[in-house]
Design an enzyme around this catalytic site. Structure first.
Site, mmCIF file in Angstrom:
data_model
loop_
_atom_site.group_PDB
_atom_site.id
_atom_site.type_symbol
_atom_site.label_atom_id
_atom_site.label_comp_id
_atom_site.label_asym_id
_atom_site.label_seq_id
_atom_site.Cartn_x
_atom_site.Cartn_y
_atom_site.Cartn_z
ATOM 1 C CG HIS A 30 73.210 34.272 6.977
ATOM 2 N ND1 HIS A 30 73.658 34.830 5.805
ATOM 3 C CD2 HIS A 30 74.251 34.386 7.860
ATOM 4 C CE1 HIS A 30 74.903 35.253 5.953
ATOM 5 N NE2 HIS A 30 75.286 34.996 7.197
ATOM 6 C CD GLU A 31 74.259 33.762 11.535
ATOM 7 O OE1 GLU A 31 75.328 33.112 11.513
ATOM 8 O OE2 GLU A 31 74.212 34.979 11.275
#
Length: 500
Positions: free
Chosen positions: A265-266
């Site tokens: 995600h990051e």
């Protein structure tokens, strides 16, 4: 003033502003990661001084004169220069309306509140954070009143994170999602449930740490420009420009998938930021177009790519290497089904794709009521718990797993949460369009995301803030984004997994 000299001064102004922002971002990053607990006041002191200097620079007479001159020379400016002037003037018009002492005090407040929130979450102590939450709501309400007195304060902040967004539009948006999601969740709940054992259980931190660089390389992140560390609440930040990106995660020792998808995600955020065109560096155009568009990229890589069967099949040998006891006796298909298990949960960042937007709806409802005065911070935990019971059917055991679980409010980030749901919708629409020209499944199965990244870079990343989000999406999709692709994606994927 001569035009060519003004153009040079425009770039110099942005470079100087970028340097101040770089310094404050470094301090914030340090505070969120490795700084000793007792150093918050020291950082707040420095950030207040830097904030004052940046404030003076941004709305100083010379800056205003320069930008107003250039604004009057629109026909002689390039498209990029026009957009720079527009964004800088917009920010100045807002900052001019905010008293300098209010601006500085808010910068200091967010640093102090962030430190208190970290401690409050660890100690399950909402009472210690509540006074700061009251002050943050009051401060953001005042700032909205200064900048846009004609708007409801909450609408101002929604528009700041996603241009053109307001409560009326979001009410309709969430009502539409709820119409499709609730029946799907009910059908899944009545079906035979998926076994979580392949991902649940002892997962040594050392093994999880070894998975991080593997995932970063698989995503195509440039580790010369993307750093990594751990923190209480995962986040991504740019330091000064897209040349210096930092991602973080947090290790859950009973579930390696939590950190796995946190990194992906990051990493999606970092791909977007580092994908900005180099010519935009140190200008107002560097970085993501909006929070919704940014979340479209993080959620795209986390879910549409990361939770796909092709991705899990590809990384399964690595999971066998790092977590041999955990995945022993299981297949890649078992892991795929496990990471796509749908079960109502307490924690937003650990929730599945289908119930995720319900977490966002809860926060949206609470924020609306905090700002319109129908909900007090005293009653907030009880109302949080009630909505989790009503929306998700789960009992909240304590505030650390409830109202204190997200970092956003401690930084004054009211109005941010809807961006996650918008990002889900944007991402699914982009994937459908991408598949018209890219064999996404084959690329992911081969562990080569270069074609996927190239498509996103061409249609999304390179533009930074050069165009408004809705124009970038229209140009990429050939139409206005709607929730239809997202609903199709969820219904198709989970009907297959659960045999609906």
């Amino acid at each position: 003033m001569e035009l060519e000299q003004a153009r040079k001064e425009l770039l110099a102004l942005q470079e100087k502003m970028s340097a101040y922002e770089h310094a404050t971002a470094l301090l914030q990053y340090d505070g969120d990661t490795s700084a000793p607990e007792g150093t918050a006041a020291n950082r707040a002191h420095t950030m207040a001084i830097l904030g004052e200097e940046l404030y003076k620079l941004a709305i100083g007479a010379e800056t205003v004169q320069l930008l107003e001159y250039l604004d009057g020379q629109q026909e002689a400016l390039t498209e990029k220069e026009q957009r720079m002037v527009y964004l800088l003037l917009k920010e100045i018009r807002h900052m001019q309306k905010i008293p300098m002492e209010e601006y500085i005090a808010f910068e200091k407040l967010t640093v102090e509140a962030g430190a208190v929130w970290h401690r409050a979450k660890e100690e399950n102590d909402y009472a210690s954070f509540r006074p700061y939450l009251d002050r943050l709501i009051a401060a953001t309400t005042r700032i909205a009143g200064y900048c846009a007195p004609e708007k409801e304060p909450y609408d101002y902040w929604l528009d700041e994170y996603e241009e053109g967004m307001d409560q009326k539009k979001l009410d309709a948006f969430f009502d539409g999602l709820r119409t499709h999601l609730v029946p799907l969740i009910q059908k899944i709940g009545a079906a035979e449930q998926v076994d979580e054992t392949p991902v649940r259980g002892e997962a040594p931190e050392e093994a999880q740490a070894k998975l991080v660089p593997y995932l970063m390389d698989l995503l195509g992140l440039d580790r010369a420009h993307v750093g990594f560390t751990t923190t209480l609440h995962p986040f991504t930040t740019s330091l000064g420009s897209h040349y210096d990106e930092r991602i973080t995660t947090n290790y859950k020792l009973d579930n390696y998938a939590d950190s796995l998808f946190s990194v992906v995600h990051e990493g999606g955020h970092a791909l977007y930021d580092t994908g900005s065109a180099d010519e935009l560096a140190y200008t107002a155009l560097d970085g993501g177009g909006s929070m919704g568009l940014h979340e479209s990229q993080s959620r795209f890589y986390e879910n549409l790519i990361g939770r796909s069967r092709a991705f899990v099949n590809h990384i399964f040998p690595k999971l066998q290497e790092l977590f041999p006891e955990r995945v022993k006796g299981f297949t890649a298909e078992d892991v795929y089904r496990a990471v796509n298990r749908v079960t109502p949960s307490l924690i937003r960042t650990e929730s599945d794709e289908v119930t995720y937007c319900l977490h966002i709806m809860i926060r949206y409802e609470l924020e609306k009521r905090l700002f319109n005065g129908t909900l007090s911070t005293e009653d907030l935990p009880a109302e949080w718990n009630r909505l989790y019971r009503e929306y998700l059917g789960v009992e909240v055991p304590d505030d650390a797993h409830g109202v204190l679980q997200d970092v956003h409010w401690s930084g004054g980030g009211f109005g941010y949460f809807p961006s996650y749901a918008l990002g889900n919708v944007y991402g699914a629409a982009l994937l459908e369009k991408m598949k018209e020209t890219v064999d996404v499944e084959a690329a992911v199965a081969a562990g080569d995301l270069s074609l996927v990244n190239a498509w996103n870079r061409e249609h999304i990343w390179q533009y930074g803030k050069l165009y408004p989000t809705q124009k970038i999406l229209r140009d990429a999709l050939g139409q206005e984004p709607t929730a239809e692709a997202y609903i199709r994606y969820l219904e198709t994927k989970y009907s297959e997994i659960y045999g609906l």
